[in-house]
Design a protein around this motif. Structure first.
Motif, short mmCIF file in Angstrom:
data_model
loop_
_atom_site.label_atom_id
_atom_site.label_comp_id
_atom_site.label_asym_id
_atom_site.label_seq_id
_atom_site.Cartn_x
_atom_site.Cartn_y
_atom_site.Cartn_z
N ASN A 161 -36.04 74.22 64.80
CA ASN A 161 -37.11 73.40 64.25
C ASN A 161 -38.08 72.92 65.31
O ASN A 161 -39.29 72.81 65.07
CB ASN A 161 -36.52 72.17 63.54
CG ASN A 161 -36.03 72.46 62.14
OD1 ASN A 161 -36.54 73.36 61.46
ND2 ASN A 161 -35.04 71.71 61.70
N ALA A 162 -37.57 72.63 66.51
CA ALA A 162 -38.41 72.09 67.58
C ALA A 162 -39.57 73.01 67.92
O ALA A 162 -40.61 72.56 68.42
CB ALA A 162 -37.57 71.86 68.83
N PHE A 163 -39.44 74.31 67.64
CA PHE A 163 -40.46 75.27 68.03
C PHE A 163 -41.29 75.78 66.86
O PHE A 163 -42.18 76.62 67.05
CB PHE A 163 -39.80 76.47 68.73
CG PHE A 163 -39.03 76.10 69.95
CD1 PHE A 163 -39.67 75.60 71.08
CD2 PHE A 163 -37.65 76.23 69.97
CE1 PHE A 163 -38.95 75.25 72.21
CE2 PHE A 163 -36.92 75.89 71.11
CZ PHE A 163 -37.58 75.40 72.23
N LEU A 164 -41.03 75.30 65.66
CA LEU A 164 -41.70 75.82 64.47
C LEU A 164 -42.76 74.84 63.95
O LEU A 164 -42.63 73.62 64.13
CB LEU A 164 -40.68 76.08 63.36
CG LEU A 164 -39.72 77.25 63.61
CD1 LEU A 164 -38.57 77.21 62.61
CD2 LEU A 164 -40.46 78.58 63.52
N PRO A 165 -43.82 75.35 63.31
CA PRO A 165 -44.78 74.47 62.65
C PRO A 165 -44.05 73.59 61.62
O PRO A 165 -43.06 74.03 61.00
CB PRO A 165 -45.75 75.43 61.96
CG PRO A 165 -45.59 76.73 62.66
CD PRO A 165 -44.16 76.79 63.11
N GLU A 166 -44.52 72.39 61.45
CA GLU A 166 -43.82 71.45 60.57
C GLU A 166 -43.52 72.01 59.19
O GLU A 166 -42.42 71.80 58.66
CB GLU A 166 -44.62 70.14 60.46
CG GLU A 166 -43.89 69.07 59.68
CD GLU A 166 -44.66 67.77 59.61
OE1 GLU A 166 -44.24 66.88 58.86
OE2 GLU A 166 -45.69 67.64 60.32
N PRO A 167 -44.45 72.72 58.55
CA PRO A 167 -44.14 73.23 57.21
C PRO A 167 -43.00 74.24 57.18
O PRO A 167 -42.43 74.49 56.12
CB PRO A 167 -45.46 73.90 56.79
CG PRO A 167 -46.50 73.25 57.60
CD PRO A 167 -45.86 72.99 58.92
N LEU A 168 -42.66 74.84 58.31
CA LEU A 168 -41.58 75.81 58.36
C LEU A 168 -40.29 75.22 58.93
O LEU A 168 -39.30 75.95 59.09
CB LEU A 168 -42.01 77.03 59.18
CG LEU A 168 -43.19 77.82 58.61
CD1 LEU A 168 -43.50 79.02 59.49
CD2 LEU A 168 -42.91 78.27 57.18
N GLN A 169 -40.29 73.93 59.22
CA GLN A 169 -39.06 73.27 59.63
C GLN A 169 -38.21 72.98 58.39
O GLN A 169 -38.73 72.64 57.33
CB GLN A 169 -39.38 71.98 60.37
CG GLN A 169 -40.12 72.20 61.68
CD GLN A 169 -40.59 70.91 62.32
OE1 GLN A 169 -40.13 69.82 61.96
NE2 GLN A 169 -41.52 71.01 63.26
N ALA A 191 -38.28 83.33 59.77
CA ALA A 191 -38.72 84.52 59.05
C ALA A 191 -40.11 84.31 58.46
O ALA A 191 -40.94 85.24 58.46
CB ALA A 191 -37.73 84.86 57.94
N GLY A 192 -40.38 83.10 57.99
CA GLY A 192 -41.70 82.82 57.44
C GLY A 192 -42.79 82.94 58.48
O GLY A 192 -43.87 83.48 58.22
N ILE A 203 -39.60 80.88 52.04
CA ILE A 203 -40.72 80.05 52.47
C ILE A 203 -40.87 78.83 51.57
O ILE A 203 -41.09 77.71 52.02
CB ILE A 203 -42.02 80.87 52.48
CG1 ILE A 203 -41.91 81.95 53.57
CG2 ILE A 203 -43.23 80.01 52.72
CD1 ILE A 203 -42.91 83.06 53.39
N MET A 204 -40.69 79.03 50.26
CA MET A 204 -40.89 77.93 49.32
C MET A 204 -39.75 76.92 49.35
O MET A 204 -39.85 75.86 48.75
CB MET A 204 -41.06 78.49 47.90
CG MET A 204 -42.38 79.26 47.71
SD MET A 204 -43.84 78.28 48.17
CE MET A 204 -43.81 77.03 46.90
N THR A 205 -38.65 77.24 50.07
CA THR A 205 -37.58 76.24 50.17
C THR A 205 -37.90 75.18 51.21
O THR A 205 -37.16 74.21 51.36
CB THR A 205 -36.23 76.89 50.55
OG1 THR A 205 -36.36 77.51 51.85
CG2 THR A 205 -35.82 77.92 49.53
N THR A 206 -39.02 75.35 51.95
CA THR A 206 -39.43 74.33 52.90
C THR A 206 -39.59 72.99 52.20
O THR A 206 -40.17 72.91 51.12
CB THR A 206 -40.78 74.73 53.55
OG1 THR A 206 -40.61 75.99 54.17
CG2 THR A 206 -41.24 73.69 54.56
N ASP A 207 -39.08 71.96 52.79
CA ASP A 207 -39.11 70.62 52.18
C ASP A 207 -40.51 70.04 52.36
O ASP A 207 -40.83 69.39 53.34
CB ASP A 207 -38.08 69.73 52.87
CG ASP A 207 -38.01 68.35 52.23
OD1 ASP A 207 -38.74 68.12 51.26
OD2 ASP A 207 -37.24 67.51 52.74
N VAL A 208 -41.37 70.26 51.36
CA VAL A 208 -42.78 69.88 51.49
C VAL A 208 -42.97 68.37 51.39
O VAL A 208 -44.05 67.86 51.66
CB VAL A 208 -43.65 70.59 50.42
CG1 VAL A 208 -43.62 72.08 50.64
CG2 VAL A 208 -43.19 70.23 49.01
#
Length: 367
Positions: free
Chosen positions: A302-310, A322-323, A360-365
């Motif tokens: 998570n530390a290296f991913l854009p927030e929407p993909l954490q 993967a996203g 991708i849609m399982t990202t906690d928006v």
């Protein structure tokens, strides 16, 4: 980023992939080059033979050794010539007196440096995980592996090619070539001599040589036909030309100048993707200039991913890598550097865009 912006990000990206997926063939997906960033360094301490072999076994097309020189002029693989964070040198009393401060590319750095050790001395050290807080599982391998030489890396590649029946490329980076030249080590010439002697010659050889500096690549262009890659960061500029900025180098004129001495660019992901996941236009401009585009660096934490993909969890928890890989594929990126080749190999070519939309849609928006 607010929950509204995150939701917009996901919706825009979903729409983008939905439009592109029907026209994305398996052949196009297979064209994505997977470059193991310092090996499979998400699973083994970086720049060890174990990390490189793990990456090959996970399907990486290329392995990436960062190269520095020893006191006696041997090319070895370390992310930096300062090695306190990647070896046990700080716990070795016989080398305590070699702690020193150097100016590297204009910055003061304190530690232990490869150029102060002969190869024989360096081989007594053992590699350690560089990011123990984010990758505690990798610390189980601390103390097991030596610092590898370029010669050993080439031998490993040859052995894995014989074992697997496929070509495995080398993607070496010469680190701080200007600094090393100032102390008598010509990394560019040393590397070319060793690669040519090993049979890597010509533009079709499975080799890319990369550097953040410009002059060494321009010089390499006259020393070899092996392909060259100009590295570009989201901030700053090349150490060998303080008047130049990376921002200037990604303009059409700047890319045309790069194309005069290089075959591609290695680019920080923020230069390629907007906050909503769409292209900044750099891939298109680079392709117009005749340059390949390789993105760095894809890491699963998570530390290296854009927030929407954490995904739920702390900074060390795995997010939706993967996203991010699929985003970069969707904008036409030619290759990606990754610490986690197995995850990216699962995206290219085996899993199509449609199979990733659910992930991708399982990202906690609403986070």
């Amino acid at each position: 980023m607010t929950s509204r912006n995150v939701t917009a990000f996901v919706l825009v990206f979903t729409a983008l992939i939905s439009c592109l997926a029907p026209t994305t063939s398996a052949a196009q997906e297979d064209a994505m080059l997977i470059i193991a960033h310092r090996g499979a360094s998400g699973e083994r301490p970086e720049h060890t033979l174990a990390a490189y072999e793990r990456a090959v076994d996970q399907g990486a097309d290329y392995i990436e050794p960062d190269l520095v020189a020893t006191k006696d002029g041997v090319l070895v693989a370390r992310h930096e010539n300062e090695i306190s964070g990647t070896t046990d040198v700080g716990q070795r009393p016989e080398f305590a007196a070699r702690l020193t401060t150097r100016v590297i590319d204009g910055e003061e750095v304190t530690g232990w440096f490869t150029e102060d050790f002969t190869l024989a001395e360096l081989r007594t050290l053992r590699a350690r995980e560089r990011l123990p807080d984010l990758r505690p599982q990798n610390t189980h391998y601390d103390g097991l592996y030596q610092v590898p030489t370029l010669e050993e890396i080439i031998r490993l590649v040859r052995a894995k090619e014989a074992e697997t029946g496929r070509t495995i490329g080398l993607y070496p980076e010469i680190k701080h070539p200007g600094y090393f030249s100032s102390i008598g080590h010509d990394l560019a010439a040393m590397l070319v001599e060793q690669l040519h002697a090993a049979g890597y010659e010509g533009a079709n050889a499975p080799v890319f040589i990369q550097s953040f500096e410009v002059a060494p690549l321009q010089r390499l262009d006259g020393l070899t036909d092996l392909r060259l890659v100009q590295l570009l960061s989201a901030e700053g500029g090349p150490a060998d030309d303080p008047a130049m900025s990376y921002a200037d180098m990604v303009t059409p004129d700047g890319l045309a100048q790069i194309a005069a001495h290089a075959d591609g660019i290695g680019v920080a992901i923020p230069l390629l993707l907007k906050a909503d996941g769409t292209s900044t236009g750099l891939v298109e401009r680079a392709h117009d200039a005749g340059l390949l585009v390789h993105a760095w660096t894809l890491r699963k934490e998570n530390a290296f991913l854009p927030e929407p993909l954490q995904l739920p969890g702390n900074e060390a928890a795995p997010g939706n890598l993967a996203g991010l890989a699929l985003m970069l594929g969707a904008i036409g990126t030619d290759g990606v550097f990754t610490d986690d080749p197995a995850i990216v190999r699962a995206v290219f070519p085996d899993d199509g865009a449609e199979n990733l939309l659910g992930t991708i849609m399982t990202t906690d928006v609403d986070r």
